[in-house]
Each structure stands twice: as C-alpha cells, then as structure tokens.
Scaffold this motif. Structure first.
Motif, short mmCIF file in Angstrom:
data_model
loop_
_atom_site.label_atom_id
_atom_site.label_comp_id
_atom_site.label_asym_id
_atom_site.label_seq_id
_atom_site.Cartn_x
_atom_site.Cartn_y
_atom_site.Cartn_z
N PRO A 1 11.92 58.99 29.97
CA PRO A 1 11.94 57.85 29.03
C PRO A 1 10.56 57.46 28.53
O PRO A 1 10.41 56.99 27.40
CB PRO A 1 12.58 56.72 29.84
N GLU A 2 9.54 57.65 29.35
CA GLU A 2 8.18 57.28 28.93
C GLU A 2 7.69 58.12 27.74
O GLU A 2 6.89 57.64 26.94
CB GLU A 2 7.19 57.42 30.10
N VAL A 3 8.17 59.35 27.63
CA VAL A 3 7.76 60.21 26.50
C VAL A 3 8.25 59.59 25.19
O VAL A 3 7.49 59.46 24.22
CB VAL A 3 8.28 61.66 26.67
N ILE A 4 9.51 59.20 25.15
CA ILE A 4 10.09 58.60 23.94
C ILE A 4 9.39 57.27 23.64
O ILE A 4 9.06 56.97 22.49
CB ILE A 4 11.62 58.41 24.10
N GLN A 5 9.12 56.49 24.70
CA GLN A 5 8.45 55.19 24.54
C GLN A 5 7.04 55.38 23.96
O GLN A 5 6.63 54.67 23.03
CB GLN A 5 8.37 54.49 25.90
N LEU A 6 6.31 56.36 24.50
CA LEU A 6 4.95 56.62 24.01
C LEU A 6 4.98 57.05 22.55
O LEU A 6 4.17 56.57 21.74
CB LEU A 6 4.26 57.69 24.86
N GLU A 7 5.91 57.94 22.19
CA GLU A 7 5.99 58.40 20.80
C GLU A 7 6.21 57.23 19.85
O GLU A 7 5.61 57.14 18.78
CB GLU A 7 7.09 59.45 20.65
N SER A 8 7.07 56.32 20.26
CA SER A 8 7.36 55.14 19.44
C SER A 8 6.11 54.25 19.31
O SER A 8 5.80 53.75 18.22
CB SER A 8 8.53 54.39 20.09
N GLN A 9 5.39 54.07 20.40
CA GLN A 9 4.19 53.21 20.37
C GLN A 9 3.06 53.86 19.56
O GLN A 9 2.32 53.16 18.86
CB GLN A 9 3.74 52.90 21.80
N LEU A 10 2.93 55.17 19.65
CA LEU A 10 1.91 55.88 18.86
C LEU A 10 2.22 55.80 17.37
O LEU A 10 1.32 55.66 16.54
CB LEU A 10 1.79 57.34 19.30
N ALA A 11 3.51 55.86 17.03
CA ALA A 11 3.92 55.73 15.63
C ALA A 11 3.56 54.33 15.11
O ALA A 11 2.99 54.18 14.03
CB ALA A 11 5.42 55.98 15.49
N ALA A 12 3.84 53.31 15.91
CA ALA A 12 3.53 51.93 15.52
C ALA A 12 2.02 51.74 15.38
O ALA A 12 1.54 51.10 14.43
CB ALA A 12 4.09 50.96 16.55
N PHE A 13 1.25 52.34 16.28
CA PHE A 13 -0.21 52.19 16.26
C PHE A 13 -0.81 52.86 15.03
O PHE A 13 -1.70 52.31 14.37
CB PHE A 13 -0.80 52.81 17.54
N SER A 14 -0.34 54.06 14.71
CA SER A 14 -0.95 54.87 13.65
C SER A 14 -0.40 54.59 12.26
O SER A 14 -1.06 54.83 11.26
CB SER A 14 -0.75 56.37 13.95
N GLY A 15 0.86 54.13 12.22
CA GLY A 15 1.51 53.95 10.93
C GLY A 15 2.30 55.18 10.48
O GLY A 15 2.91 55.17 9.41
N ALA A 16 2.28 56.24 11.29
CA ALA A 16 3.07 57.44 10.95
C ALA A 16 4.55 57.19 11.28
O ALA A 16 4.87 56.48 12.23
CB ALA A 16 2.56 58.64 11.74
N ARG A 17 5.44 57.81 10.49
CA ARG A 17 6.89 57.59 10.73
C ARG A 17 7.38 58.35 11.96
O ARG A 17 8.26 57.89 12.67
CB ARG A 17 7.68 58.06 9.50
N HIS A 18 6.82 59.54 12.19
CA HIS A 18 7.31 60.38 13.28
C HIS A 18 6.14 60.86 14.14
O HIS A 18 5.11 61.27 13.60
CB HIS A 18 8.04 61.61 12.73
N VAL A 19 6.33 60.80 15.45
CA VAL A 19 5.34 61.33 16.39
C VAL A 19 6.03 62.27 17.35
O VAL A 19 7.08 61.94 17.92
CB VAL A 19 4.63 60.20 17.17
N VAL A 20 5.46 63.46 17.50
CA VAL A 20 5.97 64.46 18.45
C VAL A 20 4.85 64.72 19.44
O VAL A 20 3.81 65.29 19.07
CB VAL A 20 6.36 65.77 17.72
N THR A 21 5.02 64.27 20.69
CA THR A 21 3.98 64.53 21.69
C THR A 21 4.06 65.99 22.13
O THR A 21 5.10 66.65 21.98
CB THR A 21 4.15 63.61 22.91
N CYS A 22 2.96 66.48 22.69
CA CYS A 22 2.93 67.88 23.12
C CYS A 22 1.90 68.07 24.22
O CYS A 22 1.28 67.11 24.67
CB CYS A 22 2.65 68.80 21.93
N ALA A 23 1.75 69.32 24.65
CA ALA A 23 1.01 69.60 25.88
C ALA A 23 -0.51 69.60 25.74
O ALA A 23 -1.22 69.50 26.73
CB ALA A 23 1.47 70.95 26.45
#
Length: 383
Positions: free
Chosen positions: A43-65
């Motif tokens: 769940p933290e991966v999805i939460q982080l992607e959402s927070q990074l999107a809010a921080f940056s202003g990008a619509r979609h964030v895909v975390t990776c290795a």
C-alpha cells in the motif's frame, strides 16, 4: 575540546543528521511494512505515487527500482531502439547515455553551458544534424537537470517539437526544483528521477520514479515495470524488466517527503552562504533566471591553472571532503568514446571535467561548520 571539535571530519552529505531529525518515524514506517508483509507493491507504493504526483503536479507517477531503470523503462515503453538517435549531454553521470545504449539506440553526445552545467541548445541543434548525417533517426532528447537545477526546458522543448522528438527529462539530481514557476516532473513528455540515498530526496537503497501526464504511457510503463505483463501475468505483451520500487523504500520516502520542502529551503541557505563566502575566490554555481535549485551538489570551478588534486588534498588534511563530478565526460569514457558527438566537439564539457570540484552540501550543514569549509577554500588560495 574545542580544538577537537574543530578538527572533526565534515560529512560530505549528512544522512545521520537527517535520520536524527526524523526520529522514530522511519523506524515505525518500516515496522508497518514488516507487520503487513506486502514487500512488493504494498500500500505504501500506491500512497507514495499519489503524494509524488501531488508534489510535482504530474498526473501520473510510476515508481521504479532506480533512476537508471526510470530512463530505461521510458525508452522501452516508447519503442526506442536500433537506428534511433537520442541526444544526451556528455557532462553528466553515465546512466543517461547508458540507458540509451542498452536499448540498442545510439546516444549522440552534445555539449553543456559552462555557467549552468546544463545542455547547450546550440550544441543540441548541431547534435541533431550530426545524427541525421549519420543516417540515424532523432527520436528523443534527454536533458539532465544537473547538480540540482533545471535545464532550459522551453528552448529544448521547442527544438524537440520542431524535429518530432520527445523529451525525457532526467531530473535524477533535481527533483524538487522548479522552472518558470512549475516543479520538475511536468516538462517534456516524461520525467525520470532517482531516490539514491545521496540525492536531495533519497531512500535507504536504490529507487526511482517516472512522471507523466500521458495516461497511456503510464499504463505501458506499469507493464514494462513487471516483465511487460498484460492483463494475464503469464501472457507478457511486451519486453519488460523487474523495475519495481520495494514497499520498504516507499515507506521511508513517504516520511522523508514530509520534510523535503523544509530541507530544500535549508540547502538554499547553505548555497547562499557559500556564494557570499567564496564568490570572489572561485567560480561559484550560477542558477539561471526563472529556475530554482535543490543543490544536489555544490560544484565550484577552480581558477585557471589551479592544481585540483592539491586543492582537494589541502582540504582533506583539514577534515573537509570534496568530490569531482565528473573527471571524465561521457564521450571521454572507455565504454562511450565510440559514440557520436555533436559537430564542433564538446569543449565546454572537457573544460568542466578538468576544473570542477564539489564541496560538502546538505540541509544540515550548520553555519560554524560551513565557515570551516569556506575558510579552508579561501586559505588554499592564500585569501
């Protein structure tokens, strides 16, 4: 006692000070992951992607290795490969050109602006002409936001658009910086970043993220991230890799993101103090108008004819570390020297590789410690 304190080694990047500030929050975040045991795509991966999107202003964030995987995944998702040219600055970390070469495409190296260390738009134009002359199809340009500040995205974007190329912004060192009032993550088709521990926003291992407003590209990236899988995980619809950010690192980044803006402000104060203390002795970094920096590195240029190794040794003897980013530009390195360079060569990159050196820089560099660094640099030049 005071003498002992004065001679304590200065950390180049102080992760321990940040850890003390965060207190138990990171330990508790890791404990929650250990308790729920969803170590991959928890769940933290999805939460982080959402927070990074809010921080940056990008619509979609895909975390990776990693930051390198972020670059690779984009190039794979866009089908970049043999016969394609991707324009990259030479004065940068090798991952930028490496990701291109690994797809089978050809990195074409272009020069940088000596004041900002970022991609030179005139050299970019020459690089595109060089690629075409070699029979390559210019597909993409990867500007790097080096040492913490944004490249000139308007100028680069206009050139790319005119040539039918897409822009992949390599913001591995500059996530959190802005360009003309907008945070990085929203320029070009797509932005890649790294969460390597030494980065301004770093995890406790490897990690990265990709930012885009293109929903279709984001969906393809999520497929590439897991072996190219389609709706059935045993029917892979494209070539992919194992590019996931693990849940533990996501949990750590969620806690670090909470203090990130405050740390950026602190880094800027450190940069201002350096500028005041050293501006008349060495060439201090220049932030282009309309941009901000997160100061991933504080990179100075020594006066012409200086002995860089001697300078580093003088500071080291006083407990002050330095680092050289990058003693060889990419086109000078063994693995990359046979790839094409823009017509006219890359003289600025070569000069920078000869005379840059970076000083300690982090959000927890207090004034007395920084004064020690400034005094040592001035002393090395008899000032």
């Amino acid at each position: 006692m005071n003498q002992h304190l004065r001679s304590e080694p200065v950390p180049f990047i102080d992760l321990a000070a940040q850890r003390r500030r965060l207190g138990k929050s990171v330990d508790e975040a890791v404990s929650r992951v250990l308790a729920h045991c969803q170590f991959i795509n928890g769940p933290e991966v999805i939460q982080l992607e959402s927070q990074l999107a809010a921080f940056s202003g990008a619509r979609h964030v895909v975390t990776c290795a990693s930051g390198t995987d972020a670059l690779m995944m984009v190039l794979m998702a866009k089908g970049v490969g043999r016969g394609d040219a991707v324009l990259c600055p030479s004065f940068t970390f090798c991952a930028t050109g490496e990701a291109v070469a690994l797809t089978g495409a050809t990195p074409v190296f272009v020069d940088v602006d000596e004041a900002t260390f970022n991609m030179d738009v005139n050299s970019l134009k020459r690089g595109i002409a060089t690629a075409i002359k070699l029979g390559l199809k210019p597909r993409a340009v990867i500007p790097v936001d080096l040492f913490g500040q944004s490249a000139d995205h308007d100028a680069i974007g206009a050139i790319a658009e005119a040539e039918g190329m897409f822009v992949l912004d390599d913001a591995a060192q500059a996530f959190g910086a802005s360009y003309k009032g907008r945070r990085l993550g929203t320029f070009g088709l797509v932005t890649a970043t790294s969460f390597f521990p030494a980065k301004p926003l770093g995890c406790f291992g490897d990690g990265g993220a990709i930012f885009t407003d293109d929903a279709e590209l984001a969906a393809t990236l999520r497929s590439v991230r897991v072996h190219g899988q389609g709706s059935d995980k045993y029917d892979n619809v494209r070539l992919g890799l194992t590019g996931r950010l693990d849940t533990m690192q996501a949990a750590i980044l969620i806690e670090k993101l909470k203090i990130f803006e405050d740390e950026i402000a602190a880094r800027n104060k450190v940069a201002e103090r350096y500028g005041r203390g050293l501006g008349n002795i060495v060439t201090v970094p220049h932030v282009a108008s309309g941009g901000t920096s997160v100061w991933a590195q504080y990179t100075i240029r020594l006066p012409k004819g200086s002995d860089r190794d001697g300078f580093a040794a003088t500071l080291k003897a006083q407990g002050i570390p330095t680092a050289i980013y990058y003693p060889k530009s990419m086109h000078q390195q063994t693995a990359y020297r046979d790839f094409p360079v823009a017509d006219g060569g890359l003289p600025a990159s070569e000069r920078l590789s000869d005379d840059v050196i970076s000083l300690p820089m982090h959000a927890y560099l207090d004034e007395p410690t920084q004064e020690r660094v400034i005094k040592a640099v001035r002393g090395a030049f008899g000032a």
